[in-house]
Write an enzyme that holds these catalytic residues in place. Structure first.
Site, PDB file in Angstrom:
ATOM      1  N   GLU A 148      -4.102   9.678  -0.832  1.00 12.62           N
ATOM      2  CA  GLU A 148      -4.565   8.291  -0.859  1.00 12.62           C
ATOM      3  C   GLU A 148      -5.907   8.138  -1.556  1.00 12.62           C
ATOM      4  OE1 GLU A 148      -3.061   5.042   1.039  1.00 12.62           O
ATOM      5  OE2 GLU A 148      -1.890   6.299  -0.309  1.00 12.62           O
ATOM      6  N   ASP A 204      -6.503  -4.093  -5.391  1.00 10.02           N
ATOM      7  CA  ASP A 204      -5.713  -3.841  -6.592  1.00 10.02           C
ATOM      8  C   ASP A 204      -4.876  -5.019  -7.053  1.00 10.02           C
ATOM      9  OD1 ASP A 204      -4.135  -3.631  -4.350  1.00 10.02           O
ATOM     10  OD2 ASP A 204      -3.300  -1.653  -4.834  1.00 10.02           O
ATOM     11  N   GLU A 233       3.014   3.733  -7.018  1.00  7.15           N
ATOM     12  CA  GLU A 233       2.167   3.354  -8.157  1.00  7.15           C
ATOM     13  C   GLU A 233       2.245   4.329  -9.330  1.00  7.15           C
ATOM     14  OE1 GLU A 233       0.794   0.892  -4.820  1.00  7.15           O
ATOM     15  OE2 GLU A 233       1.298   3.005  -5.025  1.00  7.15           O
ATOM     16  N   GLU A 242       1.463  -8.856   3.544  1.00 15.70           N
ATOM     17  CA  GLU A 242       2.652  -8.007   3.622  1.00 15.70           C
ATOM     18  C   GLU A 242       3.921  -8.839   3.739  1.00 15.70           C
ATOM     19  OE1 GLU A 242       2.747  -4.983   2.986  1.00 15.70           O
ATOM     20  OE2 GLU A 242       0.780  -4.131   3.385  1.00 15.70           O
ATOM     21  N   THR A 247       4.267  -7.238  -7.207  1.00 22.52           N
ATOM     22  CA  THR A 247       3.517  -6.060  -6.760  1.00 22.52           C
ATOM     23  C   THR A 247       4.323  -5.212  -5.794  1.00 22.52           C
ATOM     24  OG1 THR A 247       1.315  -5.335  -6.048  1.00 22.52           O
ATOM     25  CG2 THR A 247       2.390  -7.074  -4.739  1.00 22.52           C
TER      26      THR A 247
END
Length: 609
Positions: free
Chosen positions: A431, A357, A450, A212, A536
């Site tokens: 989710e 991912d 996304e 993160e 990302t």
């Protein structure tokens, strides 16, 4: 007899002229032919002949789209309304003969509506950003319901849902720096940069997740520094007198504080968390997720190439290679949780959801940025394995993003349609969704980007107005379901729309950014000669030849042997990283991306009717 020939000739000429007018404009004389006959034809070639003379794409807002497609009810039309009994309706019915509900709804998107949605996306961003600055800064996040700031949960160190992300370093401000430039606000961008330089320090007793801190903080600092110092000035003159690479220095300082995560591991796979002041906590666990350990290469690699120090790229690349070596010999897939000391998979579920991912995403993006053949080979092998073994219901929106980036647009279109159908049902994206039960397994939605990102990328690849409608639907749903007193709140339950008092930084740095870019055709990102990719976390990075050059001599340690083994064992060589989007035929760009019958089946699969 001669006069009869003249009369017949005049009648034929009149009828021929009327037919031409009728075919070209959908108008004709009020005559009754006495019989009906079906006609079905395309008007797109007429658009090519009678397109806008100002150099615009003749298919955009073309005459045939105005007649043949559904128009938004708020937009005035130049055509008179045609009633059911109107004699003109018989002519216009030829144009509508092949249209159905989906074609009418998604077939066109007026420029006036596009402008309206762009302003709506901008207002959404500033409502969240301004309230963060007013009520929360310098804390990490805004609690949008109570209009308060949020920092690490110091009273409960085990609350990793909060503490993994919040490091007491003004997270939201840093994460949104380049979004300000995308929105064209150079003044606020410069002000925010100066605030970061003057107030942010990483010398904090905060234990954060390496992943993160890398994607949200390190990535934004690097991106903003590059944009500040770009001599081409794609966003205008954004640098200011006195800037002395302070953002790059902050990025370097943070990366150094993350390096202890790579020490004392038998595999080279990093620990999941570090304390920014003291290093790896004594009670740190030896398990990490695949994405957390393998999604550091873009940011660490750019930093190494900017400052000429191979250390950061080397540790990130070593972690990727270690994970890759653990993939299944049978399926070629990786698990989702690994023990960093033994190299054993603790979690053996493979997929494209959270925890995995961005590992695949960064294999491809690393190749695009750095040109390392090894990255491309790993991605292509992983992509093939995913396609071969993916189960329905386990896909992720990430896959459609990767498919677009990899040029596999047809499959991206299909997968995106499934996720949009879920959004239409709930006005949000849970989710996790169970296709067999047609119900969510995990009910909350933290305003993730996304689906918006996939929509934006597919629109850029196809220019199909369908995706503008998807973006409008998402915008309106967020306004309706997530907007609260001081921002936009996480949906605790996508069915009853109950909320949690949290607005994660990625809502401003990604969700709002992609929504704005979707409707802003003239954005510098779209007009610049430079090519860009998004990290990302949605941070902008130019594809620059600087990043394909190493300032250090030779390869990384042991790299020659690894590359030699890859050359020997791999089946194919990488192709160039040019886009395959141009392979889409022009006629496909301006019709529905999927046939209506398939879209109806997908809607039925998620329980829309």
């Amino acid at each position: 007899m001669q006069w009869r020939s003249i009369v017949v000739g005049l009648v034929v000429l009149r009828l021929s002229f009327s037919c031409v007018i009728w075919l070209a404009f959908g108008l004709g004389p009020n005559v009754s032919w006495g019989f009906n006959f079906p006609l079905s034809f395309s008007l797109q070639k007429l658009d090519l002949l009678f397109g806008d003379e100002k150099g615009n794409d003749p298919r955009r807002n073309s005459w045939s789209q105005r007649v043949h497609s559904h128009r938004h009810e708020d937009v005035p039309t130049t055509c008179a309304k045609v009633g059911k009994e109107s004699p003109e309706r018989s002519y216009l019915s030829f144009f509508d003969s092949n249209k159905d509900e989906y074609s009418r709804r998604y077939g066109s998107f007026p420029d006036t509506l596009k402008t309206k949605m762009k302003h709506m996306a901008k207002e959404m961003f500033y409502f969240g950003y301004d309230n963060y600055m007013k009520y929360a800064f310098p804390e990490d996040e805004l609690n949008p319901i109570d209009c308060e700031g949020r920092g690490p949960d110091v009273l409960n160190p085990s609350n990793i849902n909060i503490n993994d992300v919040l490091g007491n370093y003004s997270l939201t401000l840093i994460d949104t720096l380049d979004t300000l430039l995308v929105l064209g606000n150079v003044t606020e961008f410069q002000k925010a940069v100066k605030l970061v330089i003057d107030t942010v320090s990483f010398d904090k007793d905060s234990t954060v997740q390496v992943f993160e801190a890398n994607i949200r903080i390190l990535g934004s600092l690097i991106s903003s520094h590059i944009l500040l110092t770009d001599p081409k000035h794609p966003f205008g003159k954004v640098d200011y007198e006195g800037y002395d690479n302070e953002l790059l220095h902050l990025a370097h300082d943070l990366a150094v504080r993350l390096l202890p995560a790579f020490e004392n591991t038998l595999t080279g796979i990093p620990y999941p968390r570090v304390n920014l002041k003291t290093g790896v906590p004594p009670d740190s666990i030896n398990e990490t997720c695949t994405a957390g350990a393998g999604s550091l290469l873009v940011e660490f690699g750019i930093l190494s190439r900017l400052i000429g120090d191979s250390t950061f790229e080397w540790v990130a690349r070593r972690a990727v290679r270690a994970l890759w070596s653990l993939r299944s010999n049978e399926t070629g897939l990786l698990g989702n949780v690994v023990n960093i000391q033994t190299g054993q998979w603790v979690g053996k579920q493979s997929g494209l959801g959270a925890g995995m991912d961005s590992f695949y995403e960064y294999l491809l993006k690393s190749y695009i940025l750095f040109g390392e053949k090894e990255d491309h080979r790993m991605f292509q092998d992983a992509y093939e394995s995913i396609q071969n073994h993916m189960r329905r219901g386990r896909e992720s929106c990430l896959l459609s993003r990767l498919q677009v980036l990899n040029g596999d647009v047809d499959n991206a279109i299909c997968l995106h349609a499934f996720y949009y159908a879920i959004w239409k049902r709930f006005g949000a994206l849970p989710e996790r969704y169970n296709w067999q039960l047609q119900a969510p397994d995990v009910l909350f939605y933290p305003l993730r980007p996304e689906l918006v990102e996939s929509t934006y990328l597919l629109y850029q690849a196809t220019k199909n107005p369908f995706y503008l409608h998807v973006g409008m639907d998402i915008l309106q749903s967020l306004e309706k379901n997530a907007k609260v007193k001081c921002g936009y709140a996480t949906l605790h339950h996508v069915v009853d729309k109950s909320k949690e008092d949290r607005m994660e930084s990625f809502f401003l740095s990604e969700t709002c950014k992609y929504l704005y870019l979707l409707f802003d055709e003239d954005n510098p990102l779209h007009k610049s000669d430079n090519k860009y990719i998004f990290t990302t976390e949605g941070h902008i990075v130019p594809i620059d030849k600087r990043f394909r050059e190493k300032q250090w001599d030779g390869a990384f340690p042991c790299e020659e042997a690894v590359l030699a083994e890859r050359e020997t064992n791999h089946r194919t060589s990488p192709t160039s990283n040019t886009s395959n989007c141009n392979r889409i035929p022009d006629e496909r760009r301006y019709t529905l991306p999927l046939k209506s019958v398939y879209m109806r089946q997908i809607d039925h699969m998620v329980g829309l009717f």
